[in-house]
Design a protein around this motif. Structure first.
Motif, PDB file in Angstrom:
ATOM      1  N   GLY A   1      42.862  43.088  42.964  1.00  0.00           N
ATOM      2  CA  GLY A   1      42.731  43.382  41.545  1.00  0.00           C
ATOM      3  C   GLY A   1      42.655  44.858  41.228  1.00  0.00           C
ATOM      4  O   GLY A   1      42.062  45.250  40.223  1.00  0.00           O
ATOM      5  N   THR A   2      43.269  45.697  42.053  1.00  0.00           N
ATOM      6  CA  THR A   2      43.170  47.145  41.861  1.00  0.00           C
ATOM      7  C   THR A   2      44.449  47.766  41.306  1.00  0.00           C
ATOM      8  O   THR A   2      44.545  48.990  41.226  1.00  0.00           O
ATOM      9  CB  THR A   2      42.822  47.835  43.199  1.00  0.00           C
ATOM     10  OG1 THR A   2      43.797  47.482  44.181  1.00  0.00           O
ATOM     11  CG2 THR A   2      41.451  47.419  43.686  1.00  0.00           C
ATOM     12  N   SER A   3      45.425  46.956  40.910  1.00  0.00           N
ATOM     13  CA  SER A   3      46.687  47.520  40.429  1.00  0.00           C
ATOM     14  C   SER A   3      46.492  48.219  39.091  1.00  0.00           C
ATOM     15  O   SER A   3      45.564  47.910  38.325  1.00  0.00           O
ATOM     16  CB  SER A   3      47.753  46.431  40.316  1.00  0.00           C
ATOM     17  OG  SER A   3      47.329  45.399  39.446  1.00  0.00           O
ATOM     18  N   ILE A   4      47.377  49.150  38.786  1.00  0.00           N
ATOM     19  CA  ILE A   4      47.230  50.037  37.637  1.00  0.00           C
ATOM     20  C   ILE A   4      48.110  49.626  36.457  1.00  0.00           C
ATOM     21  O   ILE A   4      47.746  49.803  35.303  1.00  0.00           O
ATOM     22  CB  ILE A   4      47.575  51.492  38.044  1.00  0.00           C
ATOM     23  CG1 ILE A   4      46.578  52.006  39.086  1.00  0.00           C
ATOM     24  CG2 ILE A   4      47.611  52.415  36.840  1.00  0.00           C
ATOM     25  CD1 ILE A   4      45.175  52.190  38.578  1.00  0.00           C
ATOM     26  N   GLU A   5      49.280  49.061  36.720  1.00  0.00           N
ATOM     27  CA  GLU A   5      50.259  48.796  35.666  1.00  0.00           C
ATOM     28  C   GLU A   5      50.294  47.334  35.217  1.00  0.00           C
ATOM     29  O   GLU A   5      51.322  46.852  34.765  1.00  0.00           O
ATOM     30  CB  GLU A   5      51.663  49.231  36.131  1.00  0.00           C
ATOM     31  CG  GLU A   5      51.851  50.731  36.217  1.00  0.00           C
ATOM     32  CD  GLU A   5      51.824  51.418  34.847  1.00  0.00           C
ATOM     33  OE1 GLU A   5      52.033  50.722  33.836  1.00  0.00           O
ATOM     34  OE2 GLU A   5      51.585  52.632  34.804  1.00  0.00           O
ATOM     35  N   GLY A   6      49.172  46.637  35.350  1.00  0.00           N
ATOM     36  CA  GLY A   6      49.158  45.231  34.944  1.00  0.00           C
ATOM     37  C   GLY A   6      50.000  44.355  35.833  1.00  0.00           C
ATOM     38  O   GLY A   6      50.439  43.272  35.424  1.00  0.00           O
ATOM     39  N   ASN A   7      50.219  44.790  37.086  1.00  0.00           N
ATOM     40  CA  ASN A   7      51.161  44.115  37.981  1.00  0.00           C
ATOM     41  C   ASN A   7      50.794  42.673  38.263  1.00  0.00           C
ATOM     42  O   ASN A   7      51.669  41.843  38.522  1.00  0.00           O
ATOM     43  CB  ASN A   7      51.260  44.879  39.308  1.00  0.00           C
ATOM     44  CG  ASN A   7      51.398  46.370  39.124  1.00  0.00           C
ATOM     45  OD1 ASN A   7      50.436  47.025  38.788  1.00  0.00           O
ATOM     46  ND2 ASN A   7      52.580  46.928  39.342  1.00  0.00           N
ATOM     47  N   ALA A   8      49.502  42.337  38.271  1.00  0.00           N
ATOM     48  CA  ALA A   8      49.072  40.979  38.637  1.00  0.00           C
ATOM     49  C   ALA A   8      48.509  40.200  37.453  1.00  0.00           C
ATOM     50  O   ALA A   8      47.878  39.165  37.646  1.00  0.00           O
ATOM     51  CB  ALA A   8      48.033  41.037  39.753  1.00  0.00           C
ATOM     52  N   LEU A   9      48.739  40.671  36.228  1.00  0.00           N
ATOM     53  CA  LEU A   9      48.254  39.935  35.065  1.00  0.00           C
ATOM     54  C   LEU A   9      49.142  38.710  34.805  1.00  0.00           C
ATOM     55  O   LEU A   9      50.357  38.845  34.677  1.00  0.00           O
ATOM     56  CB  LEU A   9      48.246  40.829  33.825  1.00  0.00           C
ATOM     57  CG  LEU A   9      47.279  42.011  33.830  1.00  0.00           C
ATOM     58  CD1 LEU A   9      47.348  42.752  32.500  1.00  0.00           C
ATOM     59  CD2 LEU A   9      45.856  41.570  34.117  1.00  0.00           C
ATOM     60  N   PRO A  10      48.567  37.531  34.694  1.00  0.00           N
ATOM     61  CA  PRO A  10      49.368  36.318  34.469  1.00  0.00           C
ATOM     62  C   PRO A  10      49.705  36.147  32.990  1.00  0.00           C
ATOM     63  O   PRO A  10      49.084  35.366  32.268  1.00  0.00           O
ATOM     64  CB  PRO A  10      48.453  35.199  34.992  1.00  0.00           C
ATOM     65  CG  PRO A  10      47.078  35.732  34.857  1.00  0.00           C
ATOM     66  CD  PRO A  10      47.154  37.228  34.981  1.00  0.00           C
ATOM     67  N   VAL A  11      50.705  36.871  32.531  1.00  0.00           N
ATOM     68  CA  VAL A  11      51.018  36.931  31.099  1.00  0.00           C
ATOM     69  C   VAL A  11      51.610  35.625  30.574  1.00  0.00           C
ATOM     70  O   VAL A  11      51.737  35.463  29.363  1.00  0.00           O
ATOM     71  CB  VAL A  11      51.975  38.109  30.794  1.00  0.00           C
ATOM     72  CG1 VAL A  11      51.279  39.437  31.038  1.00  0.00           C
ATOM     73  CG2 VAL A  11      53.252  38.011  31.622  1.00  0.00           C
ATOM     74  N   ARG A  12      51.985  34.706  31.465  1.00  0.00           N
ATOM     75  CA  ARG A  12      52.428  33.383  31.017  1.00  0.00           C
ATOM     76  C   ARG A  12      51.476  32.299  31.507  1.00  0.00           C
ATOM     77  O   ARG A  12      51.833  31.126  31.569  1.00  0.00           O
ATOM     78  CB  ARG A  12      53.851  33.106  31.527  1.00  0.00           C
ATOM     79  CG  ARG A  12      54.812  32.696  30.426  1.00  0.00           C
ATOM     80  CD  ARG A  12      56.221  32.564  30.907  1.00  0.00           C
ATOM     81  NE  ARG A  12      56.412  31.444  31.828  1.00  0.00           N
ATOM     82  CZ  ARG A  12      57.506  31.214  32.539  1.00  0.00           C
ATOM     83  NH1 ARG A  12      58.508  32.075  32.452  1.00  0.00           N
ATOM     84  NH2 ARG A  12      57.610  30.189  33.337  1.00  0.00           N
ATOM     85  N   GLY A  13      50.258  32.706  31.846  1.00  0.00           N
ATOM     86  CA  GLY A  13      49.288  31.742  32.322  1.00  0.00           C
ATOM     87  C   GLY A  13      49.661  31.218  33.692  1.00  0.00           C
ATOM     88  O   GLY A  13      50.131  31.950  34.559  1.00  0.00           O
ATOM     89  N   GLY A  14      49.432  29.910  33.904  1.00  0.00           N
ATOM     90  CA  GLY A  14      49.764  29.297  35.179  1.00  0.00           C
ATOM     91  C   GLY A  14      48.666  29.499  36.208  1.00  0.00           C
ATOM     92  O   GLY A  14      47.482  29.592  35.876  1.00  0.00           O
ATOM     93  N   VAL A  15      49.074  29.617  37.465  1.00  0.00           N
ATOM     94  CA  VAL A  15      48.139  29.677  38.584  1.00  0.00           C
ATOM     95  C   VAL A  15      48.131  31.083  39.181  1.00  0.00           C
ATOM     96  O   VAL A  15      49.178  31.655  39.483  1.00  0.00           O
ATOM     97  CB  VAL A  15      48.523  28.662  39.678  1.00  0.00           C
ATOM     98  CG1 VAL A  15      47.614  28.813  40.892  1.00  0.00           C
ATOM     99  CG2 VAL A  15      48.438  27.242  39.142  1.00  0.00           C
ATOM    100  N   SER A  16      46.938  31.632  39.340  1.00  0.00           N
ATOM    101  CA  SER A  16      46.757  32.852  40.115  1.00  0.00           C
ATOM    102  C   SER A  16      46.392  32.423  41.533  1.00  0.00           C
ATOM    103  O   SER A  16      45.383  31.745  41.733  1.00  0.00           O
ATOM    104  CB  SER A  16      45.640  33.703  39.511  1.00  0.00           C
ATOM    105  OG  SER A  16      45.405  34.856  40.279  1.00  0.00           O
ATOM    106  N   VAL A  17      47.225  32.783  42.500  1.00  0.00           N
ATOM    107  CA  VAL A  17      46.936  32.426  43.891  1.00  0.00           C
ATOM    108  C   VAL A  17      46.253  33.611  44.553  1.00  0.00           C
ATOM    109  O   VAL A  17      46.858  34.673  44.736  1.00  0.00           O
ATOM    110  CB  VAL A  17      48.202  31.981  44.660  1.00  0.00           C
ATOM    111  CG1 VAL A  17      49.327  33.000  44.563  1.00  0.00           C
ATOM    112  CG2 VAL A  17      47.865  31.695  46.122  1.00  0.00           C
ATOM    113  N   ASP A  18      44.985  33.434  44.846  1.00  0.00           N
ATOM    114  CA  ASP A  18      44.159  34.497  45.411  1.00  0.00           C
ATOM    115  C   ASP A  18      44.309  34.471  46.927  1.00  0.00           C
ATOM    116  O   ASP A  18      43.963  33.493  47.585  1.00  0.00           O
ATOM    117  CB  ASP A  18      42.699  34.275  45.008  1.00  0.00           C
ATOM    118  CG  ASP A  18      41.801  35.446  45.372  1.00  0.00           C
ATOM    119  OD1 ASP A  18      41.870  35.900  46.538  1.00  0.00           O
ATOM    120  OD2 ASP A  18      41.017  35.883  44.522  1.00  0.00           O
TER     121      ASP A  18
END
Length: 466
Positions: free
Chosen positions: A82-99
């Motif tokens: 969760g350290t990215s700067i440009e919103g690289n891992a934001l789930p802008v369409r929802g769904g599943v975040s795979v940690d």
């Protein structure tokens, strides 16, 4: 705060959730706190929450999750630290975040070949602690204690890049789960190969839009015989940057050379409890043999003196060097905390090294005319620098002003045949700049994306719009 591009969302199908529960049990989370954790990062964008979080433990589990998401047409976004700067891992369409953070095993270390294989969730500091007793280290250090998979996905860099390169040079091979739930290995461990397309480099920097990286094979390096670090203040920022350019042109094999302007030094002194003179300052580190390091120091010292540099302050003991570089790595937080309640916006342009003095000087003049405080810090040995804006998240006027300043910085870099991003990636914020930078090449990227991910389920909305 700047809003991310919220794309069309669909609620998760009950049958899909039931299948996730059956497969992952208590490693499926719908908790509001866990969703919030995976919907933000070190970024100025508004949070964008996933609908569910799955904590994966193996490549096989990622395959199973991808297959389920494909079957139900659910977006899937990989998440590391969760350290990215440009919103690289934001789930802008929802769904599943795979940690992937619990996939943190060091699979193998091949000391005789100077390489290792780790799972994607392994952190860089964890890896170096494991390697230390073998006399080896992994040099890429983006500042944050990021995961190796996340560093590969964003083509990360850091303070050592001038000597050791970026993740592009550090990665020998990847294990990747593709959108059709296949597992591919992009290369073997050989140091060179002419076997087909370079798939390793295709996935490095793809930000999870083409596949999910689950294992990474990395180049390692021997710990140097001698390491010496120093700081040196300069009368002008131009003199500091000219010293860097001249040292590179003289062939000095600098390990690290970082620039902090006077505003950043004030912030670092306050945050890290240092007492450095409030001047444009170079942080330097030299690696090699005792004689080689001494020669490097002499050359750079002479160049610094000619460019208005003061005396070098040396830090030769490991604990002193660690304190110095910790202060550099925490420069972002130091700058943000210049203003209580602020959030940080960091730029990261990179230009050919010969154009760096001009680019930084013109940027500093822009910043001096701004109403918002800003600092400059950079990996100037490879032409990359950041401007850090501590902005009031409630002020639309500040947001517009910083957007305009950022646009000027990017336009200046592109006019010098540079890039809009040296290491943070495109994510959400630099998509228009990518088109300006690469033109029709972006259409080819879209073609590759459509071919590999026809449903646009892998980290949708990042790098470019389809």
């Amino acid at each position: 705060m700047q809003s991310g591009q919220e794309l069309e969302r669909k609620p998760l199908d009950a049958a899909f959730l039931a299948a996730l529960r059956e497969r992952f049990g208590d490693r499926l989370s719908l908790s509001a706190a866990i969703l919030a954790q995976h919907g933000r990062s070190e970024t100025h964008y508004e949070p964008s929450l996933p609908d569910a979080v799955v904590f994966a433990h193996s490549t096989e589990e990622v395959v199973a999750l991808v297959a389920l998401c494909a079957r139900f047409s659910v977006p899937i976004v990989p998440f590391g630290a969760g350290t990215s700067i440009e919103g690289n891992a934001l789930p802008v369409r929802g769904g599943v975040s795979v940690d992937l953070s619990q996939m943190d095993a060091i699979v193998a270390v091949n000391a005789g070949d100077f390489d290792c294989t780790v799972q994607a969730g392994c952190r860089r500091e964890q890896l170096n602690a494991h390697l230390r007793d073998l006399g080896l280290f992994f040099p890429i250090d983006p500042g944050a204690n990021a995961t190796i998979g996340g560093m590969a996905s964003t083509r990360a860099s850091g303070t050592n890049a001038v000597r050791y390169g970026t993740m592009r040079e550090a990665v020998l091979s990847l294990t990747v789960v593709t959108p059709d739930a296949r597992v591919i290995r992009t290369a073997r461990r050989a140091r060179k190969s002419a076997a087909g397309y370079d798939l390793t480099r295709l996935f490095i920097g793809a930000e999870g839009t083409l596949g999910i990286i689950t294992e990474v094979t990395l180049r390692l390096h021997p710990i140097p015989e001698a390491v010496s670090a120093a700081v040196c203040g300069f009368e002008t920022i131009e003199g500091a940057v000219e010293t860097v350019v001249q040292a590179i042109q003289c062939g000095v094999p600098l390990a690290r050379i970082e620039l902090l302007d006077d505003a950043q030094i004030r912030a670092v002194n306050a945050w890290s409890k240092l007492d450095l003179p409030e001047l444009p300052t170079l942080f330097l580190e030299f690696h090699g043999s005792e004689n080689g390091v001494a020669e490097q120091i002499g050359t750079v010292g002479a160049l610094a003196s000619q460019n208005g540099g003061g005396d070098f302050q040396w830090s030769n003991l490991p604990e002193e060097r660690s304190r110095l570089w910790r202060a550099r790595h925490e420069a972002f937080y130091a700058a943000v905390n210049l203003r209580p309640g602020a959030v940080g916006w960091s730029t990261d342009v990179c230009v050919p090294i010969s154009r760096l003095p001009e680019c930084i000087a013109e940027t500093r003049r822009d910043l001096d005319g701004a109403s918002i405080p800003a600092t400059i810090v950079g990996h100037v040995g490879d032409g990359n620098f950041h401007v850090i804006f501590p902005i009031d998240p409630r002020s639309a006027g500040e947001l517009r002003e910083v957007e305009a300043l950022n646009d000027r910085i990017v336009a200046r870099a592109l006019a010098m045949d540079g890039t809009c991003t040296g290491e943070h990636g495109i994510g959400l914020g630099k998509q228009a700049a990518l088109i300006e930078e690469l033109g029709d090449a972006v259409d080819l990227m879209r073609t590759v994306k459509r071919a590999l991910d026809p449903q646009d389920l892998f980290n949708p909305g990042k790098i470019f719009q389809l």
